[in-house]
Write a protein that holds these residues in place. Structure first.
Motif, short mmCIF file in Angstrom:
data_model
loop_
_atom_site.label_atom_id
_atom_site.label_comp_id
_atom_site.label_asym_id
_atom_site.label_seq_id
_atom_site.Cartn_x
_atom_site.Cartn_y
_atom_site.Cartn_z
N UNK A 258 25.43 39.97 18.46
CA UNK A 258 25.57 38.63 17.89
C UNK A 258 26.93 38.49 17.23
N UNK A 259 27.32 39.47 16.42
CA UNK A 259 28.62 39.42 15.75
C UNK A 259 29.76 39.32 16.76
N UNK A 260 29.69 40.12 17.82
CA UNK A 260 30.75 40.12 18.83
C UNK A 260 30.84 38.78 19.54
N UNK A 261 29.68 38.22 19.87
CA UNK A 261 29.68 36.94 20.60
C UNK A 261 30.18 35.80 19.71
N UNK A 262 29.77 35.78 18.48
CA UNK A 262 30.21 34.73 17.56
C UNK A 262 31.73 34.81 17.37
N UNK A 263 32.25 36.00 17.20
CA UNK A 263 33.69 36.16 17.04
C UNK A 263 34.44 35.72 18.30
N UNK A 264 33.88 36.02 19.47
CA UNK A 264 34.56 35.64 20.71
C UNK A 264 34.61 34.13 20.89
N UNK A 265 33.67 33.41 20.28
CA UNK A 265 33.66 31.95 20.34
C UNK A 265 34.41 31.31 19.17
N UNK A 266 35.05 32.15 18.35
CA UNK A 266 35.84 31.68 17.19
C UNK A 266 34.98 30.87 16.21
N UNK A 267 33.72 31.30 16.10
CA UNK A 267 32.83 30.68 15.12
C UNK A 267 32.84 31.52 13.85
N UNK A 268 32.23 31.00 12.80
CA UNK A 268 32.26 31.67 11.50
C UNK A 268 30.90 32.31 11.22
N UNK A 269 30.91 33.65 11.10
CA UNK A 269 29.70 34.38 10.74
C UNK A 269 29.33 34.05 9.29
N UNK A 270 28.05 33.77 9.07
CA UNK A 270 27.59 33.44 7.72
C UNK A 270 27.60 31.95 7.46
N UNK A 271 28.26 31.18 8.35
CA UNK A 271 28.28 29.72 8.20
C UNK A 271 27.75 29.05 9.46
N UNK A 272 28.45 29.25 10.59
CA UNK A 272 27.98 28.67 11.85
C UNK A 272 26.76 29.43 12.37
N UNK A 273 26.86 30.73 12.32
CA UNK A 273 25.76 31.59 12.77
C UNK A 273 25.50 32.63 11.68
N UNK A 274 24.24 32.69 11.27
CA UNK A 274 23.84 33.70 10.29
C UNK A 274 22.94 34.71 11.00
N UNK A 275 23.14 35.98 10.70
CA UNK A 275 22.37 37.01 11.39
C UNK A 275 21.95 38.10 10.41
N UNK A 276 20.73 38.57 10.60
CA UNK A 276 20.21 39.73 9.87
C UNK A 276 19.72 40.73 10.91
N UNK A 277 20.14 41.99 10.78
CA UNK A 277 19.72 43.04 11.70
C UNK A 277 18.57 43.86 11.14
N UNK A 278 18.35 45.02 11.77
CA UNK A 278 17.27 45.93 11.34
C UNK A 278 17.73 47.35 11.64
N UNK A 279 18.00 48.13 10.61
CA UNK A 279 18.37 49.55 10.70
C UNK A 279 19.31 49.95 9.57
N UNK A 280 20.36 49.14 9.35
CA UNK A 280 21.47 49.48 8.45
C UNK A 280 22.21 50.71 8.97
#
Length: 333
Positions: A258-280
């Motif tokens: 998700x992070x890679x795709x959002x960055x490739x579309x020049x969107x803003x993580x935490x604003x345009x797309x928010x994501x929570x994973x599982x593992x840390x």
């Protein structure tokens, strides 16, 4: 160079019997701390190293524990294996790894003569005997502890996967925009999965229900267990839903995608797309990924100690321990 000291010399130096030295070296608890320190000091002074082959011949023990797991090479399993191996070392034991990998290996492991069963005990990670074996049990009578899976007849260490997913989803549902989940393809198909992803789906649905949202599998997206697959699902979510949008990635691999795709579309993580994973996973903090932290090292340590308990006390009551995951909030949400 190996020490030429014998156990009799250690016993004489520590002023104890040979059986006491053996008990100390094998981790028995019925020895006083004073005596234990005296024996260990003698071992160190004489540079004594026990002959493991001779001990194995004498005791009938292999000094090894088999670890059966679906695969190797992922952050979760690397950390789990390291934790198990570190704990085994404290008992002068070694781990033998047996990744399942394929149906062919599974068929081999159904035989009582299979290599994993030439050990003193078994730790089985993310696999359920009920799904692997026709009679829902190991083909041999060996101590067995399950990690990341649960069975009524065996000791187990599990994580509250549903609770973790619920925490992540509840956090995202408080944000503007729709909330989706990305789940691994085949999450509900045995024998190679333990059911943890099904539990994470359950937690996602529970959070929606508590938010008084109607059941709707439109928000449940399936991906192959690959970065490319999860990136394609992320593209579909953004294209179909628009922005902003929230994504619960059921593992950090999917969150990475998700992070890679959002960055490739020049969107803003935490604003345009928010994501929570599982593992840390190790990289999550540097990337600012909000995620569910699994206490993997604790799981491995507790499972190994539980196995030694079972080896020493075969008739002890079955013990199931469920650990509580923690929501780690960072910039991505």
């Amino acid at each position: 160079m190996a020490s030429s000291a014998r156990i009799q010399e250690v016993a004489a130096a520590a002023e104890v019997g040979i059986s006491t030295v053996s008990k100390v070296l094998n981790g028995y608890t019925d020895i006083s701390e004073k005596t234990r320190k005296r024996v260990l000091n003698a071992v160190e002074e004489l540079s004594y190293s026990p002959n493991r082959m001779a001990r194995s011949f004498r005791t009938g023990k292999t000094q090894t524990v088999s670890v059966i797991l679906p695969r190797i090479g992922t952050d979760f399993y690397d950390r789990l294996i390291t934790s198990i191996d570190d704990t085994l070392a404290d008992h002068d034991y070694d781990a033998a790894l047996f990744p399942l990998l394929s149906e062919r290996r599974l068929q081999r492991y159904k035989s009582a003569d299979a290599l994993p069963y030439h050990s003193d005990g078994v730790v089985m990670a993310s696999l359920n005997p009920e799904c692997l074996f026709s009679d829902a049990s190991l083909p041999v009578n060996l101590p067995l502890v399950l990690v990341d899976s649960c069975h009524a007849d065996y000791d187990s260490i599990t994580l509250d996967n549903a609770g973790g997913a619920k925490k992540a989803t509840t956090h995202l549902l408080k944000k503007s925009g729709a909330t989706y989940a990305i789940l691994i393809e085949g999450y509900n198909k045995p024998p190679f999965l333990s059911g943890v992803f099904l539990e994470r789906l359950k937690g996602f649905r529970q959070a929606r229900e508590e938010a008084e949202l109607p059941p709707d599998n439109h928000y449940e997206k399936i991906s192959p267990f690959t970065l490319a697959g999860a990136r394609e699902v992320t593209r579909q979510i953004i294209r179909q839903n628009g922005l902003p949008v929230n994504i619960f990635a059921s593992c950090d691999l999917f969150a990475r995608a998700v992070l890679d795709e959002v960055k490739s579309q020049h969107l803003i993580i935490g604003k345009d797309v928010r994501v929570v994973g599982f593992d840390d996973q190790k990289w999550a903090q540097n990337e600012g990924l909000s995620t569910i932290r699994q206490p993997v090292e604790t799981m491995g340590n507790l499972a190994t100690e539980l196995l030694f308990r079972r080896m020493k006390e075969p008739e002890a009551s079955i013990k199931h321990s469920e650990l509580i995951p923690e929501l780690i909030i960072r910039e991505s949400s």
